[in-house]
Design a protein around this motif. Structure first.
Motif, PDB file in Angstrom:
ATOM      1  N   ALA A 190       1.053  -0.997  -0.066  1.00 42.12           N
ATOM      2  CA  ALA A 190       0.087   0.248  -0.095  1.00 42.12           C
ATOM      3  C   ALA A 190       1.201   0.994  -0.048  1.00 42.12           C
ATOM      4  O   ALA A 190       0.576   2.399  -1.015  1.00 42.12           O
ATOM      5  N   ARG A 191       2.150   1.366   0.869  1.00 43.67           N
ATOM      6  CA  ARG A 191       2.768   2.217   0.665  1.00 43.67           C
ATOM      7  C   ARG A 191       4.160   2.475  -0.324  1.00 43.67           C
ATOM      8  O   ARG A 191       4.396   3.553  -0.691  1.00 43.67           O
ATOM      9  N   PHE A 192       4.328   1.285  -1.050  1.00 41.98           N
ATOM     10  CA  PHE A 192       5.658   1.605  -1.452  1.00 41.98           C
ATOM     11  C   PHE A 192       5.382   1.292  -2.843  1.00 41.98           C
ATOM     12  O   PHE A 192       6.759   1.097  -3.712  1.00 41.98           O
ATOM     13  N   GLY A 193       4.239   0.191  -2.889  1.00 45.41           N
ATOM     14  CA  GLY A 193       4.294  -0.662  -4.294  1.00 45.41           C
ATOM     15  C   GLY A 193       5.226  -1.529  -4.972  1.00 45.41           C
ATOM     16  O   GLY A 193       5.440  -2.485  -4.501  1.00 45.41           O
ATOM     17  N   ARG A 194       6.235  -0.693  -6.223  1.00 39.60           N
ATOM     18  CA  ARG A 194       6.839  -1.376  -6.870  1.00 39.60           C
ATOM     19  C   ARG A 194       7.812  -1.618  -5.915  1.00 39.60           C
ATOM     20  O   ARG A 194       8.587  -2.532  -6.314  1.00 39.60           O
ATOM     21  N   PHE A 195       7.932  -0.509  -5.165  1.00 41.33           N
ATOM     22  CA  PHE A 195       9.595  -0.914  -4.918  1.00 41.33           C
ATOM     23  C   PHE A 195       9.557  -1.545  -3.351  1.00 41.33           C
ATOM     24  O   PHE A 195      10.118  -1.530  -2.366  1.00 41.33           O
ATOM     25  N   THR A 196       8.591  -1.889  -2.802  1.00 43.46           N
ATOM     26  CA  THR A 196       8.232  -2.966  -1.696  1.00 43.46           C
ATOM     27  C   THR A 196       9.367  -3.834  -1.628  1.00 43.46           C
ATOM     28  O   THR A 196       9.609  -4.415  -2.987  1.00 43.46           O
ATOM     29  N   GLY A 197      10.442  -4.110  -0.007  1.00 40.32           N
ATOM     30  CA  GLY A 197      11.177  -4.381  -0.565  1.00 40.32           C
ATOM     31  C   GLY A 197      12.922  -4.022  -0.232  1.00 40.32           C
ATOM     32  O   GLY A 197      13.824  -4.519  -0.402  1.00 40.32           O
ATOM     33  N   HIS A 198      13.112  -2.794  -1.086  1.00 37.04           N
ATOM     34  CA  HIS A 198      14.481  -1.879  -1.348  1.00 37.04           C
ATOM     35  C   HIS A 198      14.450  -2.167   0.769  1.00 37.04           C
ATOM     36  O   HIS A 198      13.907  -0.871   1.239  1.00 37.04           O
ATOM     37  N   PRO A 199      16.378  -2.437   0.002  1.00 38.60           N
ATOM     38  CA  PRO A 199      16.542  -1.695   1.014  1.00 38.60           C
ATOM     39  C   PRO A 199      16.469  -0.948   2.474  1.00 38.60           C
ATOM     40  O   PRO A 199      16.767  -1.225   3.173  1.00 38.60           O
ATOM     41  N   ILE A 200      16.802   0.484   1.594  1.00 34.97           N
ATOM     42  CA  ILE A 200      16.717   1.772   1.658  1.00 34.97           C
ATOM     43  C   ILE A 200      15.264   1.695   2.903  1.00 34.97           C
ATOM     44  O   ILE A 200      15.448   1.981   3.541  1.00 34.97           O
ATOM     45  N   LEU A 201      14.376   0.922   1.949  1.00 35.25           N
ATOM     46  CA  LEU A 201      12.845   2.006   2.320  1.00 35.25           C
ATOM     47  C   LEU A 201      11.897   0.915   3.792  1.00 35.25           C
ATOM     48  O   LEU A 201      12.086   1.042   4.529  1.00 35.25           O
ATOM     49  N   GLY A 202      12.969  -0.760   3.546  1.00 34.12           N
ATOM     50  CA  GLY A 202      12.692  -1.323   5.208  1.00 34.12           C
ATOM     51  C   GLY A 202      11.278  -1.504   4.959  1.00 34.12           C
ATOM     52  O   GLY A 202      10.914  -1.632   3.932  1.00 34.12           O
ATOM     53  N   ALA A 203      10.851  -1.914   5.898  1.00 34.02           N
ATOM     54  CA  ALA A 203       9.122  -2.578   6.137  1.00 34.02           C
ATOM     55  C   ALA A 203       8.616  -0.948   6.554  1.00 34.02           C
ATOM     56  O   ALA A 203       8.767   0.207   6.767  1.00 34.02           O
ATOM     57  N   ALA A 204       7.428  -0.840   5.274  1.00 32.43           N
ATOM     58  CA  ALA A 204       6.445   0.452   6.224  1.00 32.43           C
ATOM     59  C   ALA A 204       6.013   0.673   6.984  1.00 32.43           C
ATOM     60  O   ALA A 204       5.368  -0.605   8.036  1.00 32.43           O
ATOM     61  N   ASP A 205       5.728   2.113   7.138  1.00 37.23           N
ATOM     62  CA  ASP A 205       4.929   2.094   8.069  1.00 37.23           C
ATOM     63  C   ASP A 205       3.606   2.876   7.985  1.00 37.23           C
ATOM     64  O   ASP A 205       3.739   3.416   6.659  1.00 37.23           O
ATOM     65  N   TYR A 206       2.912   3.425   8.817  1.00 27.84           N
ATOM     66  CA  TYR A 206       1.529   4.646   7.814  1.00 27.84           C
ATOM     67  C   TYR A 206       1.261   5.527   9.596  1.00 27.84           C
ATOM     68  O   TYR A 206       1.387   4.980  11.336  1.00 27.84           O
ATOM     69  N   LYS A 207       0.097   6.160   9.271  1.00 28.03           N
ATOM     70  CA  LYS A 207      -0.171   7.236  10.449  1.00 28.03           C
ATOM     71  C   LYS A 207      -1.715   8.146  10.004  1.00 28.03           C
ATOM     72  O   LYS A 207      -1.648   7.997   8.579  1.00 28.03           O
TER      73      LYS A 207
END
Length: 547
Positions: free
Chosen positions: A312-329
Motif C-alpha cells: 500500500a505504501r511502496f508499490g513496486r518498490f516494496t522490499g527495497h533495502p533503503i525503505l525497509g518495512a513500511a509504516d503508517y499514521k
C-alpha cells in the motif's frame, strides 16, 4: 559549513549523484567543494510509483561567505529561502560543573530513557548521581519479561514497564519526535546512543529506530559510563515514601530486598518513573504533591500482514533495502465526536504483553532492528478526556485504566491471555470463534471473542466507524482477517505532575517531575531530551545559577 536542504534524487541513484547534485545546487566547480556529510535522508513516498530520497547535507566549500551571499540571493528570487544556509551550531555545552569537593548528590528515580539520560548528564557534569530503580538490570529484566510471555508468570517489579531501560526497551525503539528542539538536544541524545553502540545511521535517517535487542546492549554501556563517572545505580530499590517539610523535599524512604527499609537524605530528586508507576503517583498525591488528571487514549492493537502495508505504501518498490518495512499514521474523526488514530506503529513487529499488575491485561507493540516479522501492528486508539470520561479525582484515570485492563483479563479467560477479534467480525458486531489468515503475535496467546464490552461504547462505535474509512486510505486495512487484540490503555500517563519554569514541582521544591510519567514526554527521544533539560535545572539549582 553550509547546510543544503531539499536535494531530491531517485531512490536508486548512483553513489556519485549526491556529489553532483551539490555542485549543481551551489554552481561551483568540483575543486571548490572540500567535503560534505549527510545530515538527513528521508524517503518521499507520496507517489509510490516514483519514490525519491530527499537529502539535507552539510558542506565545506572554499570562500564560503561569498558563495552563501550569492546562493541565498538566488534562493530568495526563487522564493525558496533557507535551502542553503549556514549550518547551525549543534554542539552541546554543559551548564556547569561540580566544584572540587562538592558533596551533595542528586537522586534520580527511574532508569528509563529520561532517568538514565538525566543521570548521564549529571555524571558528566561531576555530580555523582544516585539512581534508584525498582526493577532489575536489563538482562535480568528481559528474562522476567519472557517469563510472562512464555510461562504466564508476572513479576510486578520486573516487566515491560519496570526495570533498566524503561518501557522503551520493549518497543520499536523509535528515536524521532515532533518536539521543538532549538538547542539540538536530540542530537546530543543520538550521539550518546551511537557512543553506546547504536548504529550511526540514527544520526541521519529521517525515522531512526534501534529495536529491543540493540537497546539492551546500549543501555548497559550507558550504565557503565554513569558508574565510571562516579554515579551509582541501585537496582531493586523502590521508593516507598518521600519526606517533605515546609514544601521542600528532604529525603526518600526506600526498600530493597537485601537491605530492607532505609532513609536516603536528598534535596534534589528527579522523578522519572514512567507512566505506569501507579503506586508512586498515589504516594505523591497522599503527600500533597500537586497532581492533575490529563487526557490519554484507549483502544486495541491492530495487526495486518506487513506485506499488505508495504504494498500500500511502496508499490513496486516494496522490499527495497533503503525503505525497509513500511509504516503508517492516520487520524479519523468519528461522528460521535471522538478521534481515532494510530499509535506507536511497529512495522514487522509483535504485540506484547505489557501489564505490570496482576489480574490485568495490557498490550503494546515491539519490533527488532530488522523489522522482519510477518505482521505490522499499531495501537488503534480513541482519545478520552478527564472532563468527560473520568471526572472528579486527579487519579481517576488510573482507576479507569484498571477497569478495562481487568475486563480484558476476564475476556481473555485468565492467565494473561488477551481477548482478540477479527476486524470483519468487529465491524459486523459478531463474536469471533476462530482466527483466519493473520496469526496474532501476542504471547502468551489470544482468546477469540467479542470485544464489544472490552471498552466503553463510545470507543467501540468510533472504531467501528473508522475502520471502513481507513480502508480507503490503506487498501486492505479493514480486511476481514486482520486482528484486534485488547487492550491498549497505557498510551501515555493519565496524570500530570505540574512543574514550573525551573522544572520543579509547582508546590514541592527539590522535586523535578520528568519524562513520560509526569507527562512531559511521549517516547524515547523526547523523554531523553527532557532528562537533559531536567538535569540542567538540577545543576542550576545546586550551583545557584539563574534559570
Amino acid at each position: 559549513m553550509l547546510r543544503i536542504t531539499e536535494i531530491k534524487l531517485p531512490l536508486d541513484h548512483p553513489e556519485e549523484a549526491l556529489h553532483e547534485a551539490i555542485l549543481k545546487r551551489l554552481g561551483i566547480a568540483p575543486a571548490e567543494l572540500l567535503s560534505f556529510k549527510v545530515f538527513k535522508r528521508s524517503p518521499d513516498a507520496r507517489k509510490k510509483s516514483d519514490i525519491a530520497l530527499i537529502y539535507s547535507v552539510d558542506v565545506e566549500v572554499r570562500n564560503e561567505a561569498a558563495l552563501l551571499a550569492k546562493v541565498t540571493a538566488a534562493d530568495r528570487k526563487r522564493k525558496a529561502p533557507g535551502m542553503v544556509m549556514p549550518s547551525p551550531d549543534m554542539a552541546y555545552r554543559f551548564v556547569g560543573h561540580a566544584p572540587a569537593g562538592f558533596s551533595e548528590r542528586p537522586v534520580v528515580i527511574g532508569m528509563g530513557p529520561c532517568g538514565f539520560m538525566a543521570a548521564l548528564l549529571l555524571a558528566q557534569m561531576g555530580f555523582r548521581p544516585i539512581v534508584l530503580e525498582r526493577g532489575k538490570q536489563v538482562r535480568e529484566r528481559t528474562q522476567d519479561t519472557w517469563g510472562l510471555w512464555r510461562k504466564k508468570t508476572l513479576n510486578p517489579e520486573s516487566n515491560v514497564q519496570f526495570g533498566e531501560g524503561g518501557a522503551g526497551t520493549f518497543s520499536d525503539g523509535k528515536l524521532y519526535s515532533q518536539i521543538k528542539d532549538p538547542r539540538y538536544l536530540g542530537r546530543k541524545v543520538l550521539e550518546e546512543f551511537v557512543k553506546a553502540g547504536a548504529p550511526e545511521e540514527i544520526l541521519y535517517v529521517s525515522k531512526p529506530h534501534i529495536g529491543t535487542f540493540r537497546l539492551v546492549g546500549m543501555v548497559e554501556k550507558i550504565r557503565a559510563e554513569i558508574e565510571s563517572l562516579g554515579g551509582e545505580i541501585r537496582f531493586r530499590h523502590k521508593v516507598e515514601d518521600v519526606l517533605i517539610e515546609g514544601g521542600q523535599v528532604k529525603g526518600l524512604f526506600v526498600s530493597a530486598p537485601e537491605k530492607g527499609p532505609e532513609f536516603l537524605a536528598a534535596s534534589h530528586v528527579v522523578l522519572a518513573v514512567g507512566h505506569s508507576a501507579r503506586d508512586t503517583f498515589q504516594m505523591l498525591f497522599d503527600r500533597g504533591v500537586h497532581i492533575e488528571a490529563k487526557p490519554f487514549s484507549i483502544g486495541f492493537r491492530i495487526e495486518h500482514p506487513q506485506s499488505l502495508i508495504d504494498e500500500a505504501r511502496f508499490g513496486r518498490f516494496t522490499g527495497h533495502p533503503i525503505l525497509g518495512a513500511a509504516d503508517y499514521k492516520h487520524v479519523y474523526h468519528a461522528s460521535n465526536g471522538r478521534s481515532v488514530y494510530s499509535f506507536c506503529m511497529c512495522p514487522g513487529g509483535t504485540v506484547v504483553a505489557a501489564t505490570s499488575e496482576e489480574g490485568r491485561v495490557v498490550t503494546n507493540g515491539m519490533s527488532q532492528y530488522s523489522r522482519n516479522e510477518r505482521n505490522a501492528n499499531a495501537g488503534f486508539v480513541v482519545g478520552i478526556t478527564p472532563e468527560v470520561d473520568y471526572p472528579g479525582h486527579p487519579l481517576a484515570g488510573i482507576a479507569f485504566q484498571r477497569k478495562w485492563e481487568s475486563r480484558a483479563f476476564e475476556l481473555g479467560g485468565g492467565e494473561y491471555m488477551a481477548p482478540a477479534q477479527l476486524v470483519g467480525d468487529f465491524i459486523a458486531g459478531r463474536a469471533s470463534t476462530a482466527l483466519g489468515e493473520v496469526e496474532p503475535s501476542y504471547k502468551p496467546g489470544v482468546t477469540p471473542c467479542s470485544l464489544a464490552t472490552a471498552l466503553p461504547d463510545y470507543a467501540i462505535a468510533a472504531m467501528r466507524e473508522a475502520l471502513p474509512a481507513l480502508d480507503r486510505q490503506i487498501r486492505g486495512y479493514a480486511m476481514h482477517d486482520a486482528v484486534l487484540t485488547g487492550v491498549e490503555t497505557r498510551t501515555s500517563s493519565p496524570i500530570r505532575i505540574r512543574r514550573g519554569k525551573d522544572y520543579q514541582s509547582v508546590n514541592t521544591r527539590g522535586l523535578f517531575p520528568a519524562g513520560e510519567g509526569a507527562s512531559y514526554a511521549g517516547g524515547i527521544l523526547s523523554a531523553a531530551v527532557d532528562g537533559i533539560e531536567v538535569a540542567e535545572a538540577v545543576v542550576k539549582s545546586l550551583l545557584g545559577l539563574p534559570d
